[in-house]
Design a protein around this motif. Structure first.
Motif: not given
Length: 189
Positions: A49-68
């Motif tokens: 069961x995935x544990x939701x992110x909390x303060x102190x955790x890092x989440x990788x996010x992508x933008x619109x364009x390749x490389x963002x």
């Protein structure tokens, strides 16, 4: 008759292209770090069961364009947040809360944005609140004009004005002034 067929085919292609476009995604899964090596293989649990992110955790996010791409961490949560001087105060009946964000450019393109535009908080009732411009005693505000080359970071507080009785449950952040398909979400409760 031929015109009607062309219009029908064009409409079908447009609907197909729209349906295949990127879907909005909200992720609460923290970025995984490399596991230590062992000589004995370990079988994964049958049900994870995935544990939701909390303060102190890092989440990788992508933008619109390749490389963002950003590695986004909510490093601190302040509730209530206090104005830096007597001129910076929330409206009567409200309070300020603040999240310190660390935005590390893990992509190949510069990150150019106003980070506060892509942030919001939600309370336990489901009410959502956007940012407010304020300087607080906890530390410096996030820049409103981030220009972060690959490998570098931006750090600062983003402030939200919420009703006095609201219990804030989560913080969200998305690139491209909140318009990117991917949104990170952290639990604060």
């Amino acid at each position: 008759m031929q015109t009607r067929a062309i219009v029908t085919i064009t409409a079908a292609l447009l609907l197909t292209a729209t349906a295949c476009g990127g879907a909005d995604e909200i992720t609460t899964e923290p970025k995984k770090t490399a596991a230590p090596r062992t000589d004995t293989p370990v079988a994964p649990p049958a049900s994870i069961t995935p544990v939701p992110a909390k303060v102190g955790d890092t989440i990788a996010l992508k933008g619109f364009e390749d490389g963002e791409q950003l590695d986004v961490t909510v490093t601190k949560w302040v509730d209530p947040a206090k104005g830096k001087d007597e001129f910076f105060v929330p409206q009567d009946g409200n309070r300020w809360v603040a999240a310190q964000f660390e935005l590390v450019n893990s992509g190949t393109k510069s990150y150019v944005d106003s980070p506060a535009n892509g942030a919001q908080v939600a309370d336990a009732e489901g009410q959502r609140f956007t940012t407010t411009f304020a300087d607080i005693t906890a530390g410096p505000s996030m820049t409103s004009d981030a220009r972060v080359p690959p490998g570098e970071k931006a750090l600062g507080y983003i402030v939200f004005e919420v009703p006095m009785g609201s219990k804030i449950a989560s913080i969200q952040f998305a690139m491209n002034s909140g318009m990117a398909d991917q949104t990170g979400q952290w639990s604060v409760s």
